[in-house]
Scaffold this motif. Structure first.
Motif, PDB file in Angstrom:
ATOM      1  N   ARG A  12     -20.991  46.791  56.851  1.00 23.15           N
ATOM      2  CA  ARG A  12     -21.855  45.764  56.267  1.00 23.15           C
ATOM      3  C   ARG A  12     -21.600  44.422  56.965  1.00 23.15           C
ATOM      4  O   ARG A  12     -20.497  43.888  56.920  1.00 23.15           O
ATOM      5  N   VAL A  13     -22.642  43.884  57.598  1.00 19.84           N
ATOM      6  CA  VAL A  13     -22.545  42.619  58.332  1.00 19.84           C
ATOM      7  C   VAL A  13     -23.408  41.584  57.617  1.00 19.84           C
ATOM      8  O   VAL A  13     -24.619  41.752  57.491  1.00 19.84           O
ATOM      9  N   PRO A  14     -22.789  40.496  57.115  1.00 23.16           N
ATOM     10  CA  PRO A  14     -23.582  39.475  56.420  1.00 23.16           C
ATOM     11  C   PRO A  14     -24.438  38.668  57.392  1.00 23.16           C
ATOM     12  O   PRO A  14     -24.040  38.407  58.520  1.00 23.16           O
ATOM     13  N   LEU A  15     -25.629  38.303  56.941  1.00 20.37           N
ATOM     14  CA  LEU A  15     -26.549  37.490  57.733  1.00 20.37           C
ATOM     15  C   LEU A  15     -26.793  36.167  57.020  1.00 20.37           C
ATOM     16  O   LEU A  15     -26.758  36.104  55.794  1.00 20.37           O
ATOM     17  N   PRO A  16     -27.077  35.127  57.790  1.00 23.27           N
ATOM     18  CA  PRO A  16     -27.435  33.860  57.152  1.00 23.27           C
ATOM     19  C   PRO A  16     -28.782  33.979  56.434  1.00 23.27           C
ATOM     20  O   PRO A  16     -29.567  34.882  56.701  1.00 23.27           O
ATOM     21  N   ARG A  17     -29.038  33.020  55.539  1.00 21.87           N
ATOM     22  CA  ARG A  17     -30.316  32.990  54.831  1.00 21.87           C
ATOM     23  C   ARG A  17     -31.448  32.754  55.835  1.00 21.87           C
ATOM     24  O   ARG A  17     -31.221  32.248  56.936  1.00 21.87           O
ATOM     25  N   PRO A  18     -32.696  33.119  55.479  1.00 22.01           N
ATOM     26  CA  PRO A  18     -33.816  32.995  56.419  1.00 22.01           C
ATOM     27  C   PRO A  18     -34.003  31.585  56.983  1.00 22.01           C
ATOM     28  O   PRO A  18     -34.290  31.425  58.177  1.00 22.01           O
ATOM     29  N   GLU A  19     -33.835  30.560  56.150  1.00 18.16           N
ATOM     30  CA  GLU A  19     -34.011  29.196  56.674  1.00 18.16           C
ATOM     31  C   GLU A  19     -32.918  28.840  57.682  1.00 18.16           C
ATOM     32  O   GLU A  19     -33.158  28.096  58.632  1.00 18.16           O
ATOM     33  N   GLN A  20     -31.725  29.390  57.495  1.00 17.48           N
ATOM     34  CA  GLN A  20     -30.667  29.158  58.473  1.00 17.48           C
ATOM     35  C   GLN A  20     -30.947  29.919  59.765  1.00 17.48           C
ATOM     36  O   GLN A  20     -30.690  29.405  60.862  1.00 17.48           O
ATOM     37  N   LEU A  21     -31.473  31.135  59.641  1.00 18.70           N
ATOM     38  CA  LEU A  21     -31.849  31.893  60.836  1.00 18.70           C
ATOM     39  C   LEU A  21     -32.912  31.147  61.630  1.00 18.70           C
ATOM     40  O   LEU A  21     -32.865  31.103  62.863  1.00 18.70           O
ATOM     41  N   ALA A  22     -33.873  30.538  60.932  1.00 18.67           N
ATOM     42  CA  ALA A  22     -34.910  29.761  61.606  1.00 18.67           C
ATOM     43  C   ALA A  22     -34.303  28.561  62.329  1.00 18.67           C
ATOM     44  O   ALA A  22     -34.688  28.245  63.465  1.00 18.67           O
ATOM     45  N   PHE A  23     -33.337  27.905  61.688  1.00 18.91           N
ATOM     46  CA  PHE A  23     -32.665  26.764  62.313  1.00 18.91           C
ATOM     47  C   PHE A  23     -31.952  27.203  63.587  1.00 18.91           C
ATOM     48  O   PHE A  23     -32.086  26.572  64.640  1.00 18.91           O
ATOM     49  N   PHE A  24     -31.194  28.304  63.499  1.00 13.16           N
ATOM     50  CA  PHE A  24     -30.461  28.800  64.667  1.00 13.16           C
ATOM     51  C   PHE A  24     -31.422  29.244  65.771  1.00 13.16           C
ATOM     52  O   PHE A  24     -31.159  29.026  66.957  1.00 13.16           O
ATOM     53  N   ALA A  25     -32.546  29.851  65.395  1.00 18.11           N
ATOM     54  CA  ALA A  25     -33.544  30.259  66.382  1.00 18.11           C
ATOM     55  C   ALA A  25     -34.127  29.037  67.091  1.00 18.11           C
ATOM     56  O   ALA A  25     -34.326  29.052  68.316  1.00 18.11           O
ATOM     57  N   ALA A  26     -34.396  27.982  66.336  1.00 21.30           N
ATOM     58  CA  ALA A  26     -34.948  26.760  66.936  1.00 21.30           C
ATOM     59  C   ALA A  26     -33.943  26.128  67.894  1.00 21.30           C
ATOM     60  O   ALA A  26     -34.313  25.710  69.003  1.00 21.30           O
ATOM     61  N   ILE A  27     -32.677  26.085  67.499  1.00 19.23           N
ATOM     62  CA  ILE A  27     -31.644  25.527  68.382  1.00 19.23           C
ATOM     63  C   ILE A  27     -31.522  26.386  69.638  1.00 19.23           C
ATOM     64  O   ILE A  27     -31.416  25.876  70.760  1.00 19.23           O
ATOM     65  N   GLY A  28     -31.544  27.719  69.464  1.00 18.36           N
ATOM     66  CA  GLY A  28     -31.478  28.619  70.617  1.00 18.36           C
ATOM     67  C   GLY A  28     -32.671  28.450  71.545  1.00 18.36           C
ATOM     68  O   GLY A  28     -32.527  28.484  72.772  1.00 18.36           O
ATOM     69  N   LEU A  29     -33.858  28.266  70.966  1.00 23.38           N
ATOM     70  CA  LEU A  29     -35.059  28.055  71.775  1.00 23.38           C
ATOM     71  C   LEU A  29     -34.967  26.754  72.557  1.00 23.38           C
ATOM     72  O   LEU A  29     -35.312  26.706  73.745  1.00 23.38           O
ATOM     73  N   LEU A  30     -34.499  25.691  71.910  1.00 22.63           N
ATOM     74  CA  LEU A  30     -34.337  24.412  72.615  1.00 22.63           C
ATOM     75  C   LEU A  30     -33.364  24.545  73.780  1.00 22.63           C
ATOM     76  O   LEU A  30     -33.573  23.968  74.850  1.00 22.63           O
ATOM     77  N   ALA A  31     -32.300  25.314  73.582  1.00 21.82           N
ATOM     78  CA  ALA A  31     -31.333  25.519  74.654  1.00 21.82           C
ATOM     79  C   ALA A  31     -31.918  26.425  75.740  1.00 21.82           C
ATOM     80  O   ALA A  31     -31.668  26.211  76.934  1.00 21.82           O
ATOM     81  N   ALA A  32     -32.699  27.431  75.340  1.00 20.71           N
ATOM     82  CA  ALA A  32     -33.266  28.369  76.316  1.00 20.71           C
ATOM     83  C   ALA A  32     -34.263  27.688  77.250  1.00 20.71           C
ATOM     84  O   ALA A  32     -34.332  28.025  78.438  1.00 20.71           O
ATOM     85  N   VAL A  33     -35.043  26.750  76.731  1.00 17.38           N
ATOM     86  CA  VAL A  33     -35.999  26.039  77.583  1.00 17.38           C
ATOM     87  C   VAL A  33     -35.387  24.769  78.177  1.00 17.38           C
ATOM     88  O   VAL A  33     -36.103  23.945  78.748  1.00 17.38           O
ATOM     89  N   GLU A  34     -34.101  24.639  78.022  1.00 14.52           N
ATOM     90  CA  GLU A  34     -33.288  23.567  78.624  1.00 14.52           C
ATOM     91  C   GLU A  34     -33.686  22.174  78.172  1.00 14.52           C
ATOM     92  O   GLU A  34     -33.591  21.204  78.923  1.00 14.52           O
ATOM     93  N   ILE A  35     -34.123  22.053  76.921  1.00 11.97           N
ATOM     94  CA  ILE A  35     -34.356  20.729  76.346  1.00 11.97           C
ATOM     95  C   ILE A  35     -33.007  20.132  75.953  1.00 11.97           C
ATOM     96  O   ILE A  35     -32.781  18.933  76.114  1.00 11.97           O
ATOM     97  N   ILE A  36     -32.121  20.979  75.456  1.00 11.00           N
ATOM     98  CA  ILE A  36     -30.738  20.566  75.205  1.00 11.00           C
ATOM     99  C   ILE A  36     -29.823  21.561  75.922  1.00 11.00           C
ATOM    100  O   ILE A  36     -30.215  22.694  76.209  1.00 11.00           O
ATOM    101  N   GLU A  37     -28.622  21.125  76.234  1.00 15.86           N
ATOM    102  CA  GLU A  37     -27.660  21.983  76.925  1.00 15.86           C
ATOM    103  C   GLU A  37     -27.023  22.958  75.944  1.00 15.86           C
ATOM    104  O   GLU A  37     -26.948  22.690  74.738  1.00 15.86           O
ATOM    105  N   TRP A  38     -26.542  24.105  76.439  1.00  8.28           N
ATOM    106  CA  TRP A  38     -25.920  25.116  75.596  1.00  8.28           C
ATOM    107  C   TRP A  38     -24.718  24.595  74.813  1.00  8.28           C
ATOM    108  O   TRP A  38     -24.583  24.898  73.630  1.00  8.28           O
ATOM    109  N   PRO A  39     -23.834  23.799  75.444  1.00 11.23           N
ATOM    110  CA  PRO A  39     -22.698  23.294  74.643  1.00 11.23           C
ATOM    111  C   PRO A  39     -23.152  22.409  73.471  1.00 11.23           C
ATOM    112  O   PRO A  39     -22.565  22.455  72.393  1.00 11.23           O
TER     113      PRO A  39
END
Length: 90
Positions: free
Chosen positions: A33-60
């Motif tokens: 059993r692996v716990p997952l964050p709530r949907p709104e937190q997943l959306a936040f992490f996805a948005a941060i990952g997308l910003l890093a993927a398109v190099e708007i912000i750096e990965w660190p």
């Protein structure tokens, strides 16, 4: 006094049900059993990952923002739980 103990137990049960309702988990074959964050937190992490993927912000920077979000969310949850426990004692 027995009624007060019964009320405290019912409040404790209610708090536990609310916490379980706000948690999500996935059953994985090897990991279990692996716990997952709530949907709104997943959306936040996805948005941060997308910003890093398109190099708007750096990965660190993205990792620092995500780690800060996790820490603040954990602190908030702990504070709410302590308030609930204090109210149970009243």
């Amino acid at each position: 006094m027995a009624q007060r103990t019964s009320e405290a137990q019912s409040h404790g049960d209610a708090v536990q049900r609310v916490q379980e309702a706000h948690s999500f988990a996935v059953q994985l074959p090897i990991l279990g059993r692996v716990p997952l964050p709530r949907p709104e937190q997943l959306a936040f992490f996805a948005a941060i990952g997308l910003l890093a993927a398109v190099e708007i912000i750096e990965w660190p920077v993205a990792l620092t923002i995500a780690a800060g979000h996790v820490l603040i969310t954990d602190q908030h949850n702990r504070a709410v739980q302590e308030i609930g426990e204090a109210l149970e004692g009243v």
